[in-house]
Scaffold this active site. Structure first.
Site, PDB file in Angstrom:
ATOM      1  N   GLU A  58       0.944  -1.411   0.240  1.00  0.00           N
ATOM      2  CA  GLU A  58      -0.300   0.360  -0.233  1.00  0.00           C
ATOM      3  C   GLU A  58       1.421   1.373  -0.277  1.00  0.00           C
ATOM      4  O   GLU A  58       0.808   2.399   0.960  1.00  0.00           O
ATOM      5  CB  GLU A  58      -1.050  -0.151   1.282  1.00  0.00           C
ATOM      6  CG  GLU A  58      -2.013  -1.260   1.277  1.00  0.00           C
ATOM      7  CD  GLU A  58      -2.229  -1.163   3.092  1.00  0.00           C
ATOM      8  OE1 GLU A  58      -2.199  -0.277   3.665  1.00  0.00           O
ATOM      9  OE2 GLU A  58      -2.893  -2.769   3.086  1.00  0.00           O
ATOM     10  N   PRO A  59       2.346   2.068  -0.934  1.00  0.00           N
ATOM     11  CA  PRO A  59       2.575   2.426  -0.638  1.00  0.00           C
ATOM     12  C   PRO A  59       1.802   3.849  -1.035  1.00  0.00           C
ATOM     13  O   PRO A  59       0.945   3.785  -2.150  1.00  0.00           O
ATOM     14  CB  PRO A  59       3.518   2.556  -1.897  1.00  0.00           C
ATOM     15  CG  PRO A  59       2.780   1.575  -3.054  1.00  0.00           C
ATOM     16  CD  PRO A  59       1.771   0.829  -1.630  1.00  0.00           C
ATOM     17  N   ARG A 115       3.121   7.579  -0.056  1.00  0.00           N
ATOM     18  CA  ARG A 115       4.439   8.493  -0.746  1.00  0.00           C
ATOM     19  C   ARG A 115       5.116   7.921  -1.459  1.00  0.00           C
ATOM     20  O   ARG A 115       5.286   8.609  -2.150  1.00  0.00           O
ATOM     21  CB  ARG A 115       5.434   8.797   1.060  1.00  0.00           C
ATOM     22  CG  ARG A 115       5.875  10.133   1.046  1.00  0.00           C
ATOM     23  CD  ARG A 115       7.676   9.600   2.625  1.00  0.00           C
ATOM     24  NE  ARG A 115       6.363   9.600   3.077  1.00  0.00           N
ATOM     25  CZ  ARG A 115       6.028  10.906   4.064  1.00  0.00           C
ATOM     26  NH1 ARG A 115       5.720  11.944   3.799  1.00  0.00           N
ATOM     27  NH2 ARG A 115       4.996   9.766   5.178  1.00  0.00           N
ATOM     28  N   TYR A 150       5.469  18.126  11.641  1.00  0.00           N
ATOM     29  CA  TYR A 150       6.147  17.244  12.226  1.00  0.00           C
ATOM     30  C   TYR A 150       8.198  18.012  11.713  1.00  0.00           C
ATOM     31  O   TYR A 150       9.361  16.856  11.773  1.00  0.00           O
ATOM     32  CB  TYR A 150       6.275  16.003  11.080  1.00  0.00           C
ATOM     33  CG  TYR A 150       5.197  15.165  10.304  1.00  0.00           C
ATOM     34  CD1 TYR A 150       4.318  14.936  11.033  1.00  0.00           C
ATOM     35  CD2 TYR A 150       4.863  15.970   8.845  1.00  0.00           C
ATOM     36  CE1 TYR A 150       2.691  14.537  10.973  1.00  0.00           C
ATOM     37  CE2 TYR A 150       3.211  15.078   8.582  1.00  0.00           C
ATOM     38  CZ  TYR A 150       2.959  14.666   9.766  1.00  0.00           C
ATOM     39  OH  TYR A 150       1.499  14.019   9.278  1.00  0.00           O
ATOM     40  N   CYS A 185      -1.582  33.680  10.876  1.00  0.00           N
ATOM     41  CA  CYS A 185      -1.258  33.817  12.089  1.00  0.00           C
ATOM     42  C   CYS A 185      -0.426  32.989  13.472  1.00  0.00           C
ATOM     43  O   CYS A 185      -0.733  32.865  14.425  1.00  0.00           O
ATOM     44  CB  CYS A 185      -1.820  35.064  12.589  1.00  0.00           C
ATOM     45  SG  CYS A 185      -3.685  33.867  12.978  1.00  0.00           S
TER      46      CYS A 185
HETATM   47  N1  LLP Z   1      -1.813   2.281   4.023  1.00  0.00           N
HETATM   48  C1  LLP Z   1      -1.921   2.245   5.507  1.00  0.00           C
HETATM   49  C2  LLP Z   1      -2.895   1.816   6.664  1.00  0.00           C
HETATM   50  C3  LLP Z   1      -1.242   4.241   6.451  1.00  0.00           C
HETATM   51  O1  LLP Z   1      -2.265   4.302   6.876  1.00  0.00           O
HETATM   52  C4  LLP Z   1      -0.628   4.552   5.460  1.00  0.00           C
HETATM   53  C5  LLP Z   1      -0.731   5.752   6.015  1.00  0.00           C
HETATM   54  C6  LLP Z   1      -0.449   4.374   4.197  1.00  0.00           C
HETATM   55  C7  LLP Z   1      -0.831   2.467   3.846  1.00  0.00           C
HETATM   56  C8  LLP Z   1       1.007   5.263   3.214  1.00  0.00           C
HETATM   57  O2  LLP Z   1       1.953   4.717   4.375  1.00  0.00           O
HETATM   58  P1  LLP Z   1       3.302   5.763   2.755  1.00  0.00           P
HETATM   59  O3  LLP Z   1       3.650   4.801   1.888  1.00  0.00           O
HETATM   60  O4  LLP Z   1       2.253   7.064   2.553  1.00  0.00           O
HETATM   61  O5  LLP Z   1       4.457   5.854   3.762  1.00  0.00           O
HETATM   62  N2  LLP Z   1       0.164  12.919   7.030  1.00  0.00           N
HETATM   63  C9  LLP Z   1       2.124  11.873   6.867  1.00  0.00           C
HETATM   64  C10 LLP Z   1       2.452  10.873   6.930  1.00  0.00           C
HETATM   65  C11 LLP Z   1       1.360   9.975   7.457  1.00  0.00           C
HETATM   66  C12 LLP Z   1       0.097   8.411   6.806  1.00  0.00           C
HETATM   67  C13 LLP Z   1      -0.637   7.897   7.553  1.00  0.00           C
HETATM   68  N3  LLP Z   1      -1.201   6.486   6.643  1.00  0.00           N
HETATM   69  C14 LLP Z   1       3.097  12.776   6.531  1.00  0.00           C
HETATM   70  O6  LLP Z   1       2.794  13.552   6.168  1.00  0.00           O
HETATM   71  O7  LLP Z   1       4.034  12.167   6.633  1.00  0.00           O
END
Ligand code: LLP
Length: 420
Positions: free
Chosen positions: A278-279, A281, A321, A348
């Site tokens: 499940e990518p 990012r 973050y 602000c």
């Molecule tokens: N699967 C599940 C169950 C998830 O909760 C997430 C992300 C993903 C897949 C995808 O993860 P990725 O491959 O994108 O790392 N807002 C934060 C990131 C929060 C991620 C939440 N879950 C940021 O800006 O770094």
């Protein structure tokens, strides 16, 4: 200063930033700023790179739309054969509107409402359940609907993903998944749930993880668990590794996709089932930029500030973050001189910054800056704080570009609000 290294965002002959074959200046003449600009080529190449790296194992990719849920971005991955991971009815609605077949969606989420569960069962989506209570509820709802729900159990392997605590999800102190003990109990009792077929084991240990070790540790733990569950007689059809692959925002190191694949493939091959990923990012972050205009330069006897027209409401990551995003001018010249400054927005709050004490080319007001690596968790986390309209989004497709979402209007800000 250094410029972000990417073949999708380069400086053209006139020293002006391009996204693929389109000059950023040409786009902003049409859209104004702030504006998100995405490279469709990047998204497509990244997806192919991922599936190619795992070609030796039977697998499916489910693009996690929470990273970037613009309809066109969802459609880009779906057209390439990706399934879609949704975390709410709203994300389902977006994916559905992008043309995705619900059977190719996974419904995730630590706190699904009954409506979300009903929707997933009705549309025959795979549900990833995160607790015994949730599984009881899914069984109850499915019984009322005279249907059988397909579920995977998300297991929390208690592994430290070594990432920012807010995006770590695989430790016992995090709210996500069932621990191995609870999950064992669920699978042992699988025959008790007449309206559920247990088809998968799932994990997602966190996001922006920059070393493969936590993935190895988690896959090892859950592989052991997988064989235990099979011994109970459960027919597990898939093993879901989740997302979480970190990306380099500048020169810092993350692992390459081939390193990730090389580490995991031998382990995944031992499981005689399909593997899901499940990518989010990985597929999107470095395919997008946020372009903003310099409004003012100012200095006091302590610091220099570059005040720009984008703000924390447009891109929240640095504020919450302390995330690093490389920032560089849209136009460069040989006479450029570096300064050290904070790059801040008009909201602000002192938390409204994109960079602190950053070495950056001196830029005059009216010039433009590109905030790199903004294709993931950018627009999706934007808000209307300070009654600011959300930015426009543009997708570049080789030598043409389209505005895929216009900047919000003032009427959007007042949506259905009435004076009584
Ligand atoms: N699967 C599940 C169950 C998830 O909760 C997430 C992300 C993903 C897949 C995808 O993860 P990725 O491959 O994108 O790392 N807002 C934060 C990131 C929060 C991620 C939440 N879950 C940021 O800006 O770094």
């Amino acid at each position: 200063m250094d410029y972000f290294k990417s073949k999708y965002f380069t400086y053209g002959l006139e020293n002006s930033l391009y996204c693929d074959n389109i000059s950023v200046q040409e786009i902003i003449k049409k859209t104004g700023t702030p504006v998100y600009i995405y490279s469709k080529n990047f998204f497509e190449d990244r997806y192919k790179e991922f599936t190619q790296a795992f070609r030796e194992v039977k697998h499916k990719v489910f693009y996690s739309v929470k990273a970037n849920f613009n309809l066109n971005v969802i459609k880009t991955f779906y057209d390439l054969g990706s399934g879609i991971d949704v975390n709410s009815e709203g994300e389902f609605y977006r994916a559905y509107k992008a043309g995705v077949d619900p059977k190719k969606m996974l419904m995730t989420g630590v706190g699904k409402t009954s409506d979300e569960i009903r929707l997933a069962i009705e549309k025959d989506m795979m549900i990833k359940a995160e607790s015994s209570e949730e599984i009881e509820l899914i069984n109850e709802i499915a019984a009322k609907m005279k249907k059988k729900a397909r579920i995977a159990v998300r297991v929390n392997p208690n592994v430290n993903p070594q990432t920012h605590p807010y995006i770590s999800t695989g430790l016992s102190q995090n709210k996500f998944g069932s621990d191995i003990e609870e999950a064992s109990g669920i699978f042992k009792d699988y025959e008790k749930f007449n309206n559920i077929s247990f088809t998968g084991i799932d994990m997602h240990i966190g996001s922006q993880i920059t070393s493969v070790e936590p993935f190895i540790e988690a896959v090892d733990k859950l592989s052991e668990f997988y064989f235990k569950v099979k011994a109970y007689g459960v027919k597990i059809e898939h093993f879901d590794v989740g997302g979480g692959i970190g990306v380099a925002h500048n020169s810092e190191k993350s692992f390459s996709i081939s390193e990730y694949a090389e580490a995991l493939i031998p382990k995944l091959k031992k499981l005689d089932c399909e593997v899901f990923f499940e990518p989010g990012r990985f597929l999107t972050a470095n395919g997008g930029i946020l372009v903003t205009k310099v409004l003012y330069n100012k200095k006091n006897n302590f610091k220099k500030f570059i005040i720009v027209d984008a703000a924390m409401n447009d891109l929240l990551r640095p504020s919450i973050y302390s995330a690093y995003h490389h920032i560089q001018p849209v136009e460069i010249s040989k006479t450029d001189k570096d300064i050290v400054a904070d790059i801040v927005g008009p909201v602000c709050e002192s938390g409204d910054f994109f960079a602190k004490d950053r070495t950056i080319t001196e830029t005059a007001s009216g010039k433009y800056l590109a905030i790199m690596s903004s294709g993931a968790y950018g627009m999706v986390m934007s808000s209307n704080y300070n009654a600011r309209r959300r930015p426009a989004e543009v997708m570049v497709d080789g030598d043409k570009f389209n505005i895929i979402r216009s900047r919000e209007t003032f009427d959007h800000l007042l949506y259905d609000e009435k004076i009584i």
